[in-house]
Design a protein around this motif. Structure first.
Motif, mmCIF file in Angstrom:
data_model
loop_
_atom_site.group_PDB
_atom_site.id
_atom_site.type_symbol
_atom_site.label_atom_id
_atom_site.label_comp_id
_atom_site.label_asym_id
_atom_site.label_seq_id
_atom_site.Cartn_x
_atom_site.Cartn_y
_atom_site.Cartn_z
ATOM 1 N N GLU A 130 -0.865 2.379 -10.488
ATOM 2 C CA GLU A 130 -0.129 3.617 -10.756
ATOM 3 C C GLU A 130 -0.862 4.789 -10.097
ATOM 4 N N GLY A 131 -0.156 5.556 -9.273
ATOM 5 C CA GLY A 131 -0.720 6.729 -8.622
ATOM 6 C C GLY A 131 -1.574 6.446 -7.396
ATOM 7 N N TYR A 163 8.435 6.962 5.010
ATOM 8 C CA TYR A 163 8.833 6.643 3.643
ATOM 9 C C TYR A 163 8.171 5.324 3.260
ATOM 10 N N TYR A 164 7.839 5.198 1.982
ATOM 11 C CA TYR A 164 7.141 4.012 1.481
ATOM 12 C C TYR A 164 7.895 3.491 0.269
ATOM 13 N N VAL A 165 8.390 2.277 0.373
ATOM 14 C CA VAL A 165 9.109 1.659 -0.739
ATOM 15 C C VAL A 165 8.368 0.379 -1.100
ATOM 16 N N GLU A 166 7.864 0.331 -2.312
ATOM 17 C CA GLU A 166 7.154 -0.856 -2.797
ATOM 18 C C GLU A 166 8.072 -1.619 -3.745
ATOM 19 N N LEU A 167 8.303 -2.882 -3.416
ATOM 20 C CA LEU A 167 9.095 -3.761 -4.262
ATOM 21 C C LEU A 167 8.144 -4.644 -5.058
ATOM 22 N N LEU A 208 10.686 6.238 9.595
ATOM 23 C CA LEU A 208 10.058 4.931 9.487
ATOM 24 C C LEU A 208 9.893 4.623 8.006
ATOM 25 N N VAL A 209 10.569 3.576 7.556
ATOM 26 C CA VAL A 209 10.495 3.145 6.166
ATOM 27 C C VAL A 209 9.594 1.923 6.101
ATOM 28 N N PHE A 210 8.450 2.066 5.443
ATOM 29 C CA PHE A 210 7.580 0.929 5.178
ATOM 30 C C PHE A 210 8.112 0.269 3.905
ATOM 31 N N LEU A 211 8.608 -0.938 4.036
ATOM 32 C CA LEU A 211 9.120 -1.701 2.895
ATOM 33 C C LEU A 211 8.042 -2.719 2.562
ATOM 34 N N TYR A 255 7.253 8.207 -1.648
ATOM 35 C CA TYR A 255 6.958 6.857 -2.132
ATOM 36 C C TYR A 255 7.864 6.533 -3.313
ATOM 37 N N LEU A 256 8.343 5.297 -3.327
ATOM 38 C CA LEU A 256 9.205 4.822 -4.402
ATOM 39 C C LEU A 256 8.824 3.383 -4.727
ATOM 40 N N LYS A 257 8.632 3.082 -6.011
ATOM 41 C CA LYS A 257 8.318 1.721 -6.458
ATOM 42 C C LYS A 257 9.507 1.207 -7.254
ATOM 43 N N ILE A 258 9.980 0.003 -6.890
ATOM 44 C CA ILE A 258 11.153 -0.573 -7.539
ATOM 45 C C ILE A 258 10.847 -1.988 -8.012
ATOM 46 N N ASP A 259 11.087 -2.244 -9.277
ATOM 47 C CA ASP A 259 10.988 -3.599 -9.817
ATOM 48 C C ASP A 259 12.310 -4.296 -9.512
#
Length: 185
Positions: free
Chosen positions: A154-155, A104-108, A3-6, A162-166
């Motif tokens: 941050e943190g 999984y956690y991906v923050e845009l 499960l990817v939380f976008l 977890y991944l943060k992408i600009d």
């Protein structure tokens, strides 16, 4: 199951990146407007109870399936305890039905001026008819920014996956490829 939380602010590219990620993985996309739009059409107004009940059914059935995994888009207000609890609630649905589920956690993220430009993209307007009133949609985006913290500190996100992408200068396809590679999806 995966499960990817976008997650991310309005018009940051969650749905579009999710569409691209679905193309290059076996993950299925469940973007938040897949329940919002039908409810708006049927009720004529935003009915959060109906939206959340529909989501529950989708999560329960999907978690019980043999599918590889799901991408779920969500606008997470980090200053709202209820949003943190909702993420845990969704995880609980999957854990109960499929204890081996990986999360999984991906923050845009992107600045407001870029998101206001994206707010009028053809893909967004096609998949989210409620956004076709651009003046209203822009006002909602600006109001959400003013009243909620929709980007993590941050943190703040405590998960190893977890991944943060600009996404300011990155197209959806490149972003999706980065996510796939990072998490080996």
């Amino acid at each position: 199951m995966k499960l990817v939380f976008l997650i991310g602010n309005a018009a940051v590219g969650k749905m579009t990146v999710g569409q691209e990620l679905m193309k290059i993985t076996e993950l299925r996309l469940f973007h938040n407007h897949m329940t919002i739009e039908p409810v708006l059409e049927i009720f004529g107004t935003f009915n959060s109870k109906a939206i959340y009940r529909l989501r529950e059914v989708i999560f329960e059935e999907f978690a019980s399936s043999s599918n590889y995994g799901m991408i779920f888009t969500f606008m997470w207000a980090f200053d709202e305890r209820s949003d943190w609890e909702y993420i845990e609630h969704v995880k609980g649905i999957f854990k109960e039905r499929n204890p081996a589920t990986e999360f999984y956690y991906v923050e845009l993220v992107a600045p407001q001026e870029i998101r206001l430009q994206r707010n009028t993209s053809a893909n967004r307007l096609k998949n989210k008819p409620s956004k076709n009133n651009i003046e209203w949609s822009n006002r909602m985006l600006i109001d959400d920014d003013a009243h909620h913290r929709l980007e993590s500190f941050e943190g703040e996100i405590p998960f190893d996956t977890y991944l943060k992408i600009d996404t300011s200068h990155m197209d959806a396809q490149t972003t999706a490829e980065k996510i796939k590679k990072h998490f080996k999806l």
